[in-house]
Design a protein around this motif. Structure first.
Motif, PDB file in Angstrom:
ATOM      1  N   ILE A 130       0.839  -1.194   0.000  1.00  0.00           N
ATOM      2  CA  ILE A 130       0.000   0.000   0.000  1.00  0.00           C
ATOM      3  C   ILE A 130       0.876   1.247   0.000  1.00  0.00           C
ATOM      4  N   HIS A 131       1.931   1.222   0.801  1.00  0.00           N
ATOM      5  CA  HIS A 131       2.836   2.362   0.903  1.00  0.00           C
ATOM      6  C   HIS A 131       3.489   2.689  -0.451  1.00  0.00           C
ATOM      7  N   LYS A 132       3.792   1.657  -1.218  1.00  0.00           N
ATOM      8  CA  LYS A 132       4.483   1.858  -2.498  1.00  0.00           C
ATOM      9  C   LYS A 132       3.536   2.083  -3.671  1.00  0.00           C
ATOM     10  N   ALA A 133       2.281   1.621  -3.546  1.00  0.00           N
ATOM     11  CA  ALA A 133       1.346   1.665  -4.680  1.00  0.00           C
ATOM     12  C   ALA A 133       0.941   3.092  -5.035  1.00  0.00           C
ATOM     13  N   LYS A 134       0.402   3.249  -6.239  1.00  0.00           N
ATOM     14  CA  LYS A 134      -0.039   4.545  -6.746  1.00  0.00           C
ATOM     15  C   LYS A 134      -1.507   4.459  -7.184  1.00  0.00           C
ATOM     16  N   GLY A 135      -2.206   5.589  -7.023  1.00  0.00           N
ATOM     17  CA  GLY A 135      -3.544   5.724  -7.574  1.00  0.00           C
ATOM     18  C   GLY A 135      -4.522   4.656  -7.125  1.00  0.00           C
ATOM     19  N   LEU A 136      -5.254   4.096  -8.111  1.00  0.00           N
ATOM     20  CA  LEU A 136      -6.296   3.116  -7.829  1.00  0.00           C
ATOM     21  C   LEU A 136      -5.733   1.871  -7.156  1.00  0.00           C
TER      22      LEU A 136
END
Length: 287
Positions: A130-136
């Protein structure tokens, strides 16, 4: 355009930022170090790989082992914290029956929740994703984490925090009136006759009614609310132990000490030392 999902995160050596918004849902993973959380009237130890969920409404503070008189250079605290807008999450899930387990977990986060990831590395990895993810992808990863956590049988509720019920919408109007009255008047003398009249019941009928709904007597509940109030005062070194006793509604120190020990497992002085991190002995006076 209105955002449907506000998000923030950080990796740091601070476990709690007192300036954060109350309308917030917090996911916190301990990456390194150990210490203690102070959740309402409860002291909760934490170690590496412990995962916490908090709704922003719950009061919390902490000590780590570097700041409580047991310094250990190898124990540098490091956590990852994820912050979500609580109202937006609840609104997004409002019409999704399949999200029942997630909504239930979020509601219990008002009391603080703890789950160890030592035997469940998948949960810890999801927090990092979650920390690394982007956008949707960030939003979808969050709901995936919440779904998995909500089905985990090892999750622990951290605080029984009696007065938290005052913030919950009650299905029973009589209880709503009772909780509101206790919240506003717990520092004063409250008699059984007085509280029974507010519920428009006889004292005997009220006692049966209250215990059937709360699984505890009215006097037990009132003592819990007063101890929680005392815990808040004990965090302020400007108050003596006597101030905390009488200021929270107890009428003598021996009764206060007995209830405090029963509910928290320690004396008021011991609690103050733990919550303030003051091991110097300067604040061990009982009055």
């Amino acid at each position: 355009m209105k955002k449907i999902f506000s998000f923030g995160s950080n990796v740091s050596a601070r476990l709690y930022d007192s300036g954060r918004s109350i309308d917030e849902f917090v996911v916190l993973l301990v990456l390194r170090g150990k210490g203690e959380f102070f959740i309402g009237d409860n002291v909760v130890p934490f170690v590496k790989n412990d995962l916490f969920f908090f709704a922003g409404r719950i009061a919390r503070s902490f000590n780590d082992d570097q700041n409580n008189g047991r310094e250990n250079k190898s124990n540098n605290l490091k956590v990852i914290s994820l912050f979500f807008n609580l109202s937006q999450i609840e609104e997004a899930l409002d019409n999704v029956p399949e999200a029942y387990h997630i909504k239930k977990l979020i509601s219990f986060a008002d009391y603080g929740l703890k789950l160890s990831c030592t035997k469940n590395r998948a949960l810890a990895n999801q927090v990092l994703q979650i920390h690394k993810a982007k956008g949707l992808h960030k939003m979808l990863s969050f709901y995936k984490l919440m779904d998995h956590a909500s089905r985990n049988k090892d999750i622990t509720v951290l605080s029984a925090k009696a007065s938290m019920k005052c913030n919950q919408a009650s299905e029973e109007p009589k209880l709503r009136k009772i909780f509101d009255f206790i919240k506003e008047n717990h520092r004063d003398t409250i008699t059984l006759e007085q509280i029974s009249a507010i519920a428009n019941m006889s004292p005997t009928g009220f006692c049966r009614f209250f215990k059937s709904h709360e699984q505890k007597t009215f006097s037990q509940y009132l003592a819990e609310v007063r101890i929680e109030s005392a815990c808040k005062m004990l965090k302020d070194k400007g108050y003596s132990i006597s101030d905390c006793c009488y200021g929270s509604g107890f009428n003598n120190l021996s009764n206060f000490n007995r209830h405090f020990k029963k509910q928290t497992g320690m004396s008021p002085s011991e609690y103050r030392i733990k919550v303030t991190g003051d091991y110097s002995g300067k604040n061990r006076k009982c009055a």
